[in-house]
Scaffold this active site. Structure first.
Site, short mmCIF file in Angstrom:
data_model
loop_
_atom_site.label_atom_id
_atom_site.label_comp_id
_atom_site.label_asym_id
_atom_site.label_seq_id
_atom_site.Cartn_x
_atom_site.Cartn_y
_atom_site.Cartn_z
N CYS A 185 -2.23 -32.38 -44.99
CA CYS A 185 -3.46 -32.49 -44.22
C CYS A 185 -4.46 -33.16 -45.15
O CYS A 185 -4.15 -33.43 -46.30
CB CYS A 185 -3.96 -31.11 -43.79
SG CYS A 185 -4.21 -29.99 -45.18
N GLU A 236 -8.00 -19.82 -41.99
CA GLU A 236 -6.76 -20.44 -42.48
C GLU A 236 -5.82 -20.77 -41.32
O GLU A 236 -5.62 -19.94 -40.41
CB GLU A 236 -6.06 -19.49 -43.45
CG GLU A 236 -4.80 -20.04 -44.08
CD GLU A 236 -5.05 -21.22 -45.02
OE1 GLU A 236 -4.65 -22.33 -44.67
OE2 GLU A 236 -5.65 -21.02 -46.10
N ASP A 255 -6.23 -22.57 -31.28
CA ASP A 255 -7.37 -22.55 -32.20
C ASP A 255 -8.20 -21.30 -31.93
O ASP A 255 -8.86 -21.21 -30.91
CB ASP A 255 -8.20 -23.82 -32.00
CG ASP A 255 -9.24 -24.01 -33.11
OD1 ASP A 255 -9.57 -23.02 -33.79
OD2 ASP A 255 -9.71 -25.14 -33.27
N ARG A 286 -10.50 -20.00 -34.09
CA ARG A 286 -11.60 -19.89 -35.06
C ARG A 286 -12.91 -19.54 -34.39
O ARG A 286 -13.19 -19.96 -33.28
CB ARG A 286 -11.74 -21.21 -35.83
CG ARG A 286 -10.59 -21.44 -36.79
CD ARG A 286 -10.66 -22.81 -37.41
NE ARG A 286 -10.45 -23.86 -36.44
CZ ARG A 286 -10.43 -25.15 -36.76
NH1 ARG A 286 -10.63 -25.53 -38.00
NH2 ARG A 286 -10.22 -26.06 -35.83
ZN LIG Z 1 -5.45 -28.36 -44.47
#
Ligand SMILES: [Zn+2]
Length: 254
Positions: free
Chosen positions: A114, A142, A176, A178
């Protein structure tokens, strides 16, 4: 080490002015700082002001109790988030902010799967060049909120043909998960004027706007595309709603 230590009166008198209680609907955030932090940024020493915060389910204005509880709270087993502030963040008319999701492999090891590590350093540099801003390092983000162990399993699935979104969903996670609420509480404690958000992710922009944070704009953050992260980054654009700004554009855990 003896059992429970009480914080000394002297230590408490030093610390109490550096702790801020930020109330929220379901408890409180304790913000400690600022702490002067000289940082090596691309070979130059830059002075940031660093704050760390602790999330709590209850609201306690007795800082002595808060501090006394730390030694038994086993905090090293958990992650705490923090923020690096640069310039006159409270008062400058224009300020850049970055909500950076922790990436153990990218930020610490420099993994090329990434481009989180690149984005971390690049956003710090953009904040310094701009003259004022803050980088929020979000420790419970994370693997887009699935945690490091699950991210390791997601990586194995990705090595076996799954894309990022499929891998997370196969492990039983939403793509996702988050949440930016605590970071936004901290941001509002540090600054009430509008901010420009450094991101390629429209969900981050939406989270800040939903929380009532005045936004003056968005600045994209592309770069560090390689053969190792190209497929991953394309998934972000095609499957996760990230904005493609430039031809080589691609985004990480952002
Ligand atoms: Zn990453």
């Amino acid at each position: 080490m003896s059992d429970i230590q009480m914080v000394s009166k002297e230590a408490l008198s030093v610390l109490k002015d550096k702790i801020k209680l930020i109330k929220k609907d379901d408890g409180a955030v304790y913000l400690v700082g600022p702490i002067r932090l000289p940082v090596n940024l691309y070979g130059e020493t830059v002075i940031f002001q660093w704050y760390c915060w602790l999330n709590s389910n209850n609201e306690n204005e007795d800082f002595q109790q808060i501090i006394d509880n730390l030694s038994s709270a086993n905090l090293a087993e958990y992650q705490q988030s923090s923020v690096l502030v640069y310039g006159d963040f409270e008062n400058d008319e224009e300020a850049l902010i970055r909500m950076h999701s922790i990436c153990h492999t990218g930020d610490i090891f420099g993994s090329k799967r990434c481009d989180c590590g690149f984005q971390l350093k690049q956003s710090m540099q953009m904040i310094v060049d701009h003259g004022s801003g803050a980088l929020f390092y979000l420790a419970n983000h994370e693997g887009r909120g699935i945690g490091l162990f699950s991210k390791a399993m997601a990586y194995i699935l990705q090595e076996n043909g799954y894309d990022t979104v499929e891998a997370n969903e196969s492990l039983g996670f939403v793509d996702d998960s988050r949440n930016y609420d605590d970071a936004i509480h901290v941001l509002k404690a540090l600054r009430t004027k509008p901010v420009t958000l450094l991101t390629n992710n429209p969900k981050k922009l939406a989270a800040l706007i939903d929380a009532g944070m005045p936004i003056s704009g968005r600045t994209p953050l592309w770069g560090d595309v390689s053969e190792y992260n190209e497929a991953y980054l394309q998934t972000k654009i095609k499957r996760s709603g990230h904005l493609e700004i430039e031809d080589e554009g691609t985004c990480p855990n952002d």
